[in-house]
Design a protein around this motif. Structure first.
Motif, mmCIF file in Angstrom:
data_model
loop_
_atom_site.group_PDB
_atom_site.id
_atom_site.type_symbol
_atom_site.label_atom_id
_atom_site.label_comp_id
_atom_site.label_asym_id
_atom_site.label_seq_id
_atom_site.Cartn_x
_atom_site.Cartn_y
_atom_site.Cartn_z
ATOM 1 N N LEU A 19 0.860 -1.181 0.000
ATOM 2 C CA LEU A 19 0.000 0.000 0.000
ATOM 3 C C LEU A 19 0.897 1.231 0.000
ATOM 4 O O LEU A 19 1.721 1.407 0.898
ATOM 5 C CB LEU A 19 -0.911 0.016 1.232
ATOM 6 N N LEU A 20 0.719 2.085 -1.007
ATOM 7 C CA LEU A 20 1.597 3.238 -1.193
ATOM 8 C C LEU A 20 0.837 4.548 -1.061
ATOM 9 O O LEU A 20 -0.189 4.749 -1.714
ATOM 10 C CB LEU A 20 2.233 3.191 -2.587
ATOM 11 N N LEU A 167 2.474 -4.318 3.341
ATOM 12 C CA LEU A 167 3.584 -3.398 3.560
ATOM 13 C C LEU A 167 3.129 -2.008 3.158
ATOM 14 O O LEU A 167 2.577 -1.820 2.067
ATOM 15 C CB LEU A 167 4.789 -3.816 2.711
ATOM 16 N N VAL A 168 3.341 -1.029 4.014
ATOM 17 C CA VAL A 168 2.939 0.357 3.764
ATOM 18 C C VAL A 168 4.181 1.209 3.533
ATOM 19 O O VAL A 168 5.178 1.081 4.260
ATOM 20 C CB VAL A 168 2.127 0.914 4.953
ATOM 21 N N VAL A 169 4.123 2.079 2.531
ATOM 22 C CA VAL A 169 5.187 3.069 2.297
ATOM 23 C C VAL A 169 4.539 4.449 2.320
ATOM 24 O O VAL A 169 3.615 4.723 1.561
ATOM 25 C CB VAL A 169 5.905 2.831 0.956
ATOM 26 N N GLU A 170 5.039 5.321 3.184
ATOM 27 C CA GLU A 170 4.371 6.598 3.489
ATOM 28 C C GLU A 170 5.425 7.622 3.899
ATOM 29 O O GLU A 170 6.497 7.253 4.380
ATOM 30 C CB GLU A 170 3.360 6.341 4.615
ATOM 31 N N ALA A 181 -2.566 2.009 13.185
ATOM 32 C CA ALA A 181 -3.875 1.773 13.793
ATOM 33 C C ALA A 181 -4.696 0.777 12.989
ATOM 34 O O ALA A 181 -5.542 0.063 13.545
ATOM 35 C CB ALA A 181 -4.640 3.092 13.911
ATOM 36 N N ALA A 182 -4.438 0.709 11.679
ATOM 37 C CA ALA A 182 -5.143 -0.249 10.824
ATOM 38 C C ALA A 182 -4.607 -1.663 10.979
ATOM 39 O O ALA A 182 -5.203 -2.612 10.471
ATOM 40 C CB ALA A 182 -5.036 0.187 9.366
ATOM 41 N N GLY A 183 -3.477 -1.813 11.661
ATOM 42 C CA GLY A 183 -2.890 -3.125 11.861
ATOM 43 C C GLY A 183 -2.040 -3.605 10.705
ATOM 44 O O GLY A 183 -1.814 -4.810 10.549
ATOM 45 N N CYS A 184 -1.545 -2.660 9.892
ATOM 46 C CA CYS A 184 -0.705 -3.045 8.763
ATOM 47 C C CYS A 184 0.604 -3.657 9.269
ATOM 48 O O CYS A 184 1.152 -3.235 10.288
ATOM 49 C CB CYS A 184 -0.424 -1.841 7.871
ATOM 50 N N PRO A 201 10.029 7.201 15.305
ATOM 51 C CA PRO A 201 9.212 6.591 16.362
ATOM 52 C C PRO A 201 7.979 5.843 15.862
ATOM 53 O O PRO A 201 7.402 5.031 16.605
ATOM 54 C CB PRO A 201 8.791 7.805 17.219
ATOM 55 N N VAL A 202 7.560 6.099 14.621
ATOM 56 C CA VAL A 202 6.306 5.488 14.145
ATOM 57 C C VAL A 202 6.506 4.533 12.974
ATOM 58 O O VAL A 202 5.550 3.885 12.547
ATOM 59 C CB VAL A 202 5.284 6.577 13.737
ATOM 60 N N ALA A 203 7.728 4.419 12.440
ATOM 61 C CA ALA A 203 7.986 3.550 11.296
ATOM 62 C C ALA A 203 8.894 2.392 11.696
ATOM 63 O O ALA A 203 9.655 2.477 12.659
ATOM 64 C CB ALA A 203 8.624 4.348 10.155
ATOM 65 N N ASP A 204 8.819 1.306 10.923
ATOM 66 C CA ASP A 204 9.716 0.174 11.150
ATOM 67 C C ASP A 204 11.060 0.390 10.467
ATOM 68 O O ASP A 204 12.080 -0.139 10.904
ATOM 69 C CB ASP A 204 9.072 -1.115 10.619
ATOM 70 N N LEU A 205 11.044 1.169 9.381
ATOM 71 C CA LEU A 205 12.264 1.477 8.649
ATOM 72 C C LEU A 205 12.118 2.863 8.043
ATOM 73 O O LEU A 205 11.061 3.194 7.497
ATOM 74 C CB LEU A 205 12.498 0.445 7.532
#
Length: 229
Positions: A19-20, A167-170, A181-184, A201-205
């Motif tokens: 999801l981009l 996987l989300v990229v933002e 919050a969506a559980g991605c 603080p809010v991203a995995d990478l």
């Protein structure tokens, strides 16, 4: 030579979909956004300093915190008109085209999930000729846009996968928090519009942009290999 940082546990797996975000992740529209909102603020008597920290939030949600209820519908229509009519300087960000092509070639289910309304997203995708995946979720598709999780949930639903397998990229903190919050399952942040210390603080990478993000897409799945920056 220093060794690359190990991936966090959340990214040590394959993802069934990607999801981009669009603006700031795939497209460079920051100059358009800034001049459009400055013009809007002048028309509606809003101090532009009140917009600080609102990147990634939908226009409708932003306006709700700026103006009285009786003028919000008109003001929302106006910012849509201003932004949709301005594509000067709009550009595809480095690495965006290559990533979309790689995901498509590997058959990875992919969606664009944006805070833009449907008319604005259409205007920007058309102007840049960016290859669009089969699913595009805009703020017009949900009752609650970012920073709420609804757009990410709808993106996963339309792709037929669980949010945990996405996987989300933002590029924006608000969008990352909404995805969390969506559980991605995995969150990658690009620093195209937001400083790294706000994203970490809010991203995995956290990576500079899509050219520095290393992924392996094959047989309908995607893995994050790491970042070159």
């Amino acid at each position: 030579m220093s060794q690359p940082e190990p991936l966090p546990d959340a990214l040590r797996r394959s993802f069934d979909a990607v999801l981009l975000d669009m603006d700031g992740t795939l497209l460079d529209s920051i100059a358009i956004v800034e001049r459009s909102w400055l013009r809007w603020c002048e028309e509606y008597g809003v101090d532009p300093r009140r917009l600080v920290g609102s990147h990634g939030v939908t226009a409708e949600n932003l306006i709700a915190g700026l103006l009285p209820e009786e003028v919000r519908v008109e003001a929302f229509a106006r910012i849509r008109e201003i932004e949709s009519g301005d594509v000067e300087g709009l550009a595809v960000l480095p690495g965006a085209l290559e990533l979309l092509r790689a995901l498509d070639a590997a058959g990875v289910p992919t969606a664009i999930v944006t805070s833009s309304t449907d008319d604005l997203a259409e205007a920007r995708l058309t102007a840049t000729r960016l290859p669009r995946p089969g699913v595009v979720v805009t703020a017009s598709d949900v009752v609650r846009g970012k920073p709420f999780p609804d757009p990410w949930l709808l993106g996963a639903e339309r792709l037929g996968v669980e949010p945990a397998d996405c996987l989300v990229v933002e590029d924006a903190v608000a969008g990352l928090r909404a995805a969390r919050a969506a559980g991605c399952g995995g969150l990658v942040a690009v620093t195209t519009t937001t400083p790294p210390d706000e994203l970490e603080p809010v991203a995995d990478l956290v990576t500079c942009d899509l050219t520095t993000l290393r992924v392996d897409a094959v047989d309908g799945a995607c893995r994050v290999l790491g970042s070159d920056a």
